[in-house]
Design an enzyme around this catalytic site. Structure first.
Site, short mmCIF file in Angstrom:
data_model
loop_
_atom_site.label_atom_id
_atom_site.label_comp_id
_atom_site.label_asym_id
_atom_site.label_seq_id
_atom_site.Cartn_x
_atom_site.Cartn_y
_atom_site.Cartn_z
N HIS A 133 -3.60 -5.09 0.54
CA HIS A 133 -3.03 -5.63 1.79
C HIS A 133 -3.11 -7.16 1.78
CE1 HIS A 133 -2.46 -1.86 4.02
NE2 HIS A 133 -3.48 -1.44 3.31
N CYS A 184 0.84 -1.20 0.00
CA CYS A 184 0.00 0.00 0.00
C CYS A 184 0.88 1.26 0.00
CB CYS A 184 -0.99 -0.06 1.16
SG CYS A 184 -2.47 0.89 0.81
N GLU A 224 -1.58 -9.22 3.52
CA GLU A 224 -1.47 -9.80 4.86
C GLU A 224 -2.83 -10.13 5.46
OE1 GLU A 224 -0.96 -6.66 4.04
OE2 GLU A 224 -1.34 -5.23 5.66
N1 GLN Z 1 -1.93 6.64 2.95
C1 GLN Z 1 -2.02 5.93 1.72
C2 GLN Z 1 -3.37 6.13 1.06
O1 GLN Z 1 -4.32 6.54 1.68
C3 GLN Z 1 -1.75 4.46 1.93
C4 GLN Z 1 -2.74 3.79 2.81
C5 GLN Z 1 -2.26 2.45 3.32
O2 GLN Z 1 -1.08 2.17 3.28
N2 GLN Z 1 -3.16 1.64 3.80
O3 GLN Z 1 -3.51 5.86 -0.10
#
Ligand code: GLN
EC number: 6.3.4.2
Length: 544
Positions: free
Chosen positions: A516, A382, A518
């Site tokens: 994600h 992410c 995970e």
């Molecule tokens: N802050 C980033 C976004 O909002 C990544 C979010 C995250 O890593 N879950 O896109």
């Protein structure tokens, strides 16, 4: 007819009720029953989405896009049953719904009250969509005696009264502390907690007693006598060497047998625990070890990266190695350049996890650069993928490359996309929207490039589905620049608009994912990205 198990906690918080619920569900599942676990959170936030990870630990995201309590992560990891929005309720959500109804005039002039309106909403939530299940485990957050959990206790009391006699069971998790100076285990806190619960009209059927020392039989009998349960229903729950030993440990203490007895079930099949035997056998007999750097922001609180921590362990199980995780605060790299090599050189792989906000971002970009230049296996998740793209853009000459999350920038390699095609048509969000509920949340498909490293990692799959939780996207107008620098866009949203995966074909193992992974890893079914990442770390450990 579903049977309901209500799990409450007493004495102190942090007794591991979530793990207990997950383990009991796993044991019932091992006997062939269909289970689902639900979490009742008494706090007033509508969901944990806007809470700091330091307050609440990780926010766990479900396929259907709910931001939920991290206990739902335990539930999924132990049962493999995908959690849903309808498996986590908070007081905040209940009150929000009730107040909306009240404003619409739906209560037709009635006075709206905790009993029956709030308690009815809680009961409805517990009972909804349970027809095809054998067991529903309902975990109540907090500790008995908390003011805010009272409506939940009352709802349980009513349900126990309204459902069939052998359709509900109350399991109370308590603490039996050891007083070193006296050399004794103390049962009084358990007695008080059970009395408190009884004063709310709930008589526990089973006591699960967390303890650091074995509970001798005479103490078990004493607890049983004072707390009005059978001695066999006082189940010692000693600290476990690994969370994955907990189901086997509880089974050995007779928890599942006692639960079945409580429901009057005498013909239950014997459990097939081979899955847990295999997981623990791998966990306790590693054939090597690797050390992974996780360069993030919330490194002071392991719960902030709960699923990530577990997924790395699962990657280790897949490769039969122990995974040592070094949590590194990215800001250290910003304060002192020499720290980058000093801290990262001994590592077999580097991971930059998800996160929010600018703090530490330059340190994370430095970690990406180190991984790229030194050929160290890298996984960016992410925000971690976004940092990998910014790093590549800077290497390609866009010195000002950044994310609009961190403020206005000349080169928005990462920015807000306000419209995209979701499963149900066009989805929109605005840069000015409320922080709660303006993110791309839940399961989205990604199409994998045919001969890419990721399609190989995913066993030749052409399309995958993974869970998202982010507001910003990599800006695909920089695709050519980034690909020219060696960072290939190897996974895209089905409409071709949103970059989902990037990789470096010239690097031994370098992958960034917008989702994600995970969240979907299981001990008995490690996620392929984590299995592959740890395999690469193992190869790296043989080089250094
Ligand atoms: N802050 C980033 C976004 O909002 C990544 C979010 C995250 O890593 N879950 O896109």
């Amino acid at each position: 007819m579903a049977r309901f198990i209500f799990i409450t906690g007493g004495v102190v918080s942090s007794l591991g009720k979530g793990l207990m619920a997950a383990s009991l569900a796993a044991l019932l599942q091992a006997r062939g029953y269909k289970v689902r676990i639900r979490k009742f959170d008494p706090y007033l936030n509508v969901d944990p989405g806007t809470m700091s990870p330091y307050q609440h630990g990780e926010v766990y995201v479900t396929d259907d896009g709910a931001e939920t309590d991290l206990d739902l992560g335990h539930y999924e990891r132990f049962t493999g049953v995908s959690a849903r929005q309808s498996d986590n309720i908070t007081s905040g959500r209940i009150y929000q719904q009730i107040i909306q109804k009240e404003r619409r005039g739906d209560y037709l002039g009635a006075t709206v009250q905790v009993i029956p309106h709030v308690t009815d909403a809680i009961k409805e939530f517990a009972l909804a969509d349970t027809d095809d299940l054998d067991f529903v485990l309902c975990e109540i957050g907090g500790t008995v005696g908390d003011i805010e959990s009272l409506p939940f206790m009352e709802a349980i009391r009513q349900l126990r009264n309204e459902l069939e006699p052998l359709q509900t069971l109350s399991v109370h998790v308590t603490l039996v502390p050891y007083i070193a100076a006296a050399g004794e285990l103390k049962t009084k806190p358990t007695q008080h907690s059970v009395r408190e619960l009884a004063s709310l009209g709930i008589k526990p059927d089973i006591l699960l007693c967390r303890a650091e020392h074995p509970i001798p039989d005479n103490e078990r009998r004493k607890i049983a006598q004072f707390c009005n349960v059978r001695a066999e229903a006082v189940i010692p729950a000693l600290d476990a060497p690994s969370i994955y030993s907990v189901p086997l440990q509880y089974h050995a203490e007779g928890l599942d047998a006692e639960v079945l007895r409580g429901f009057g079930i005498t013909d239950a099949p014997a459990p097939d625990l081979s899955r847990w035997d295999d997981v623990t056998e791998r966990y306790f007999n590693p054939e090597g070890e690797v050390t992974i750097a996780v360069v993030g922001k919330y490194v002071g609180l392991p719960d902030a990266y709960k699923s990530l921590n577990e997924a790395l362990v699962h990657g280790g199980l897949a490769n039969r190695v122990k995974v040592n995780i070094r949590w590194i605060d990215a800001e250290i790299f910003e304060q002192d350049d020499s720290e980058i090599a000093a801290r990262l050189e001994p590592m077999h792989a580097i991971l930059v996890p998800g996160g929010f906000g600018e703090r530490g971002s330059e340190g994370k970009i430095s970690a990406v650069r180190f991984a790229r230049e030194r050929n160290v296996p890298f996984l960016g998740i992410c925000l971690g993928m976004q940092m990998a793209c910014i790093e590549a853009a800077r290497a390609a000459g866009y010195e000002k490359a950044s994310s609009t999350e961190f403020g206005p920038t000349e080169d928005p390699v990462v920015g807000i996309i306000t419209e995209w095609m979701g499963k149900e048509g066009l989805e929109k969000r605005s840069a000015e929207g409320d922080l709660g509920g303006t993110m791309r949340l839940g399961a989205y498909d990604a199409v994998l490039a045919g001969n890419s490293h990721v399609s190989q990692i995913y066993g030749g799959a052409k399309q995958i589905s993974e869970r998202h939780r982010h507001r910003y996207e990599v800006n695909s107008s920089y695709k050519d620049a980034l690909e020219g620098e060696g960072l290939i866009f190897s996974g895209m949203s089905p409409d071709g608009l949103l970059p989902e995966i990037v990789e470096r074909p010239e690097h031994p193992w370098f992958v960034g994912v917008q989702f994600h992974p995970e969240l979907k890893s299981k001990p008995f079914n490690p996620h392929p990205l984590f299995a592959g990442f740890i395999e690469a770390a193992l190869a790296q450990s043989r080089l250094v």
